[in-house]
Design a protein around this motif. Sequence first.
Motif, PDB file in Angstrom:
ATOM      1  N   ASP A   1       1.285   4.131  -2.911  1.00 53.35           N
ATOM      2  CA  ASP A   1       1.063   5.543  -2.587  1.00 53.35           C
ATOM      3  C   ASP A   1       2.263   6.388  -3.031  1.00 53.35           C
ATOM      4  O   ASP A   1       2.096   7.451  -3.654  1.00 53.35           O
ATOM      5  CB  ASP A   1       0.840   5.690  -1.087  1.00 53.35           C
ATOM      6  CG  ASP A   1       0.389   7.094  -0.713  1.00 53.35           C
ATOM      7  OD1 ASP A   1      -0.544   7.611  -1.361  1.00 53.35           O
ATOM      8  OD2 ASP A   1       0.974   7.688   0.219  1.00 53.35           O
TER       9      ASP A   1
ATOM     10  N   GLU B   1       0.841  -1.203   0.000  1.00 55.79           N
ATOM     11  CA  GLU B   1       0.000   0.000   0.000  1.00 55.79           C
ATOM     12  C   GLU B   1       0.876   1.253   0.000  1.00 55.79           C
ATOM     13  O   GLU B   1       0.605   2.223  -0.724  1.00 55.79           O
ATOM     14  CB  GLU B   1      -0.914   0.006   1.221  1.00 55.79           C
ATOM     15  CG  GLU B   1      -2.005  -1.058   1.198  1.00 55.79           C
ATOM     16  CD  GLU B   1      -2.875  -1.003   2.430  1.00 55.79           C
ATOM     17  OE1 GLU B   1      -2.755  -0.011   3.199  1.00 55.79           O
ATOM     18  OE2 GLU B   1      -3.659  -1.946   2.638  1.00 55.79           O
TER      19      GLU B   1
ATOM     20  N   TYR C   1       3.227   7.054   7.956  1.00 56.06           N
ATOM     21  CA  TYR C   1       2.375   5.880   7.710  1.00 56.06           C
ATOM     22  C   TYR C   1       2.110   5.058   8.978  1.00 56.06           C
ATOM     23  O   TYR C   1       1.340   4.093   8.928  1.00 56.06           O
ATOM     24  CB  TYR C   1       3.016   4.989   6.643  1.00 56.06           C
ATOM     25  CG  TYR C   1       3.024   5.624   5.271  1.00 56.06           C
ATOM     26  CD1 TYR C   1       1.862   5.665   4.492  1.00 56.06           C
ATOM     27  CD2 TYR C   1       4.192   6.198   4.751  1.00 56.06           C
ATOM     28  CE1 TYR C   1       1.866   6.252   3.243  1.00 56.06           C
ATOM     29  CE2 TYR C   1       4.199   6.780   3.490  1.00 56.06           C
ATOM     30  CZ  TYR C   1       3.035   6.807   2.744  1.00 56.06           C
ATOM     31  OH  TYR C   1       3.036   7.385   1.487  1.00 56.06           O
TER      32      TYR C   1
END
Length: 238
Positions: free
Chosen positions: A10, A6, A36
Amino acid sequence: MSKFNEIFLDLEAAILNQRFISGDLLPSENELVKTYNVSRETIRKALNLLLEKGYIQKIQGKGSIVLDIKRFDFPVSGLTSYKELQDAQNMNSQTIVVSNGLLPVSEELANHLKLSVGTPVLYLERLRKVHGEVVIIDKDYLVTSIVPSIPNEAAEDSLYHYIEQTLGLSIGYAQKEITVDPITEEDKRLMDLQEDTHVVVVRSDVYLEDTTLFQHTESRHRLDRFRFVDFARRRNSL
């Protein structure tokens, strides 16, 4: 989907959308950990994916620098194989062998290789796909008394590695010519050219260490994906 994937997606989107441009440093690992809210190991896995895909290069003491994802550096003066460039710049690349067999040389090619017209040479034609697009056609003409054959597996990997490591030959130097030529029908058929009307063509005569000419190459590059670089030092005229 795993967390590091992920984060990779991003950051990839941020690079593709030019929130980070060529030459920018990504935030440090510590900053990304805070952003994050994940472990340092997770961030390192995401950064390694960016590295493998050719989006960044890690520089000791600085961090992760964003690469120009549209252009790759090709040295003008060096004699470097495509495989070596691919590995050095983390190019997301695939090689496709189109032709691998004997071909009688034309008059023009015979002049390059110092052979009689019609002499059979080993002809190797390969397509280089970068990020899913064919952006290079490589054509190699090899003197069969020196390089009688090349297995397809070696042609897909590294021609020079096979010549040096398997055949035990020492490649010495090359004489190069770089031109911008109008595209051919073959270029249109085999390359992903978009609206291009010209390609950059690098032609080389390649010699062994003992000065034996054994190869002529023609490498046809899409204009927008490569830059040709060199290092030059001015000599004192006095």
